[in-house]
Design an enzyme around this catalytic site. Sequence first.
Site, PDB file in Angstrom:
ATOM      1  CG  ASP A   1      13.265  -5.269   3.247  1.00 35.27           C
ATOM      2  OD1 ASP A   1      12.160  -4.861   2.880  1.00 35.27           O
ATOM      3  OD2 ASP A   1      13.412  -6.020   4.239  1.00 35.27           O
TER       4      ASP A   1
ATOM      5  CB  SER B   1       3.379  -3.539   7.449  1.00 36.58           C
ATOM      6  OG  SER B   1       3.254  -4.940   7.437  1.00 36.58           O
TER       7      SER B   1
ATOM      8  CE1 TYR C   1       1.669  -0.342  11.001  1.00 41.49           C
ATOM      9  CE2 TYR C   1      -0.726  -0.388  10.928  1.00 41.49           C
ATOM     10  CZ  TYR C   1       0.485  -0.225  10.286  1.00 41.49           C
ATOM     11  OH  TYR C   1       0.525   0.027   8.941  1.00 41.49           O
TER      12      TYR C   1
ATOM     13  CE  LYS D   1       3.004   2.700   9.715  1.00 42.61           C
ATOM     14  NZ  LYS D   1       4.190   2.797   8.848  1.00 42.61           N
TER      15      LYS D   1
HETATM   16  C1  15L Z   1      -2.332  -1.377   7.177  1.00 43.98           C
HETATM   17  O1  15L Z   1      -1.908  -0.385   7.741  1.00 43.98           O
HETATM   18  C2  15L Z   1      -1.439  -2.486   6.800  1.00 43.98           C
HETATM   19  O2  15L Z   1      -0.135  -2.048   6.541  1.00 43.98           O
HETATM   20  C3  15L Z   1      -1.964  -3.288   5.648  1.00 43.98           C
HETATM   21  O3  15L Z   1      -1.246  -4.486   5.601  1.00 43.98           O
HETATM   22  C4  15L Z   1      -3.448  -3.580   5.772  1.00 43.98           C
HETATM   23  O4  15L Z   1      -3.612  -4.450   6.844  1.00 43.98           O
HETATM   24  C5  15L Z   1      -4.199  -2.290   5.954  1.00 43.98           C
HETATM   25  O5  15L Z   1      -3.682  -1.544   7.019  1.00 43.98           O
HETATM   26  C6  15L Z   1      -5.704  -2.461   6.150  1.00 43.98           C
HETATM   27  O6  15L Z   1      -6.302  -1.785   6.992  1.00 43.98           O
HETATM   28  O7  15L Z   1      -6.288  -3.239   5.409  1.00 43.98           O
END
Ligand code: 15L
Length: 266
Positions: free
Chosen positions: A32, A73, A134, A138
């Site tokens: 990290d 994330s 985001y 992915k």
């Molecule tokens: C995600 O992809 C996130 O990484 C996590 O922190 C949550 O926010 C999750 O989705 C979610 O949808 O609750």
Amino acid sequence: MPKTILVTGAAGGVAGYLRREFGQVYALVLSDLRIIDDLGSNERFQAADLGDIDALRALMPGIDAVVHLGGQSVEGPWDAVLDRNIVGAYNLFEAARLEGVNRVVFASSCHAVGFYRLDETISADAYFKPDSRYGVSKVFGEALGALYADKYGFDVLSIRIGNVAERPVDRRRLTSWLSPRDLAQLVRIGIETPRIGHQVVFGMSRNTGSCWDNAAAYRLGYAPQDDSMDHADSIDRSPPDPGDPAQVYQGGPFVLAETGGDPWKR
Ligand code: 15L
């Protein structure tokens, strides 16, 4: 000899659960930007920036498999998503290839398909419907998994993680909850299953009534132990407001988060 597993994003919450659940099963190289100092006897820390391919290459000697949790994330400014999840994911796969590591468990996200509705059931081969930049990143990571499997013989499990927590926290996440021990089981499947090529599964527990059909995971032997409905009594399950996209779509508030916005503060 236990396998040696590289975990990126190792200072994050999902990695914390994974370390706890794995216990001593594997030797772990934790990486990290943030230093981790509560190391177990089977763990060591090595910092690396996902933007620095040489630093990533230096992590790889002796590694049997990578669990790639690192990067952005949640939704964020495009520059952050681009640097961490597009360039960073590419650097990670490429560093692995250059150093002869050919197995990756990729932390994808349900936000790759967040614009499906909560009242429709999808399986892991449903076409992408990302709900955010985001989510797009992915999709890119999953595409890298497919490319490196088909072109370079990698084994890659892309886990579209829902929400890892001790308990489901709201109505939407009754669908997407993933308990820590079920997370660990899925990641182990990605580490241990021979010749999987590239496969995509949902990172969810055995959630009764979920809008995700996780047959792809069950075919790989996944036998989740937890069900979100065992915790449903503590959750407000009043009918969703059909006029609120955050209650209609699987991605919840991510479908409304604008660039750089925090999806939880819309
Ligand atoms: C995600 O992809 C996130 O990484 C996590 O922190 C949550 O926010 C999750 O989705 C979610 O949808 O609750």
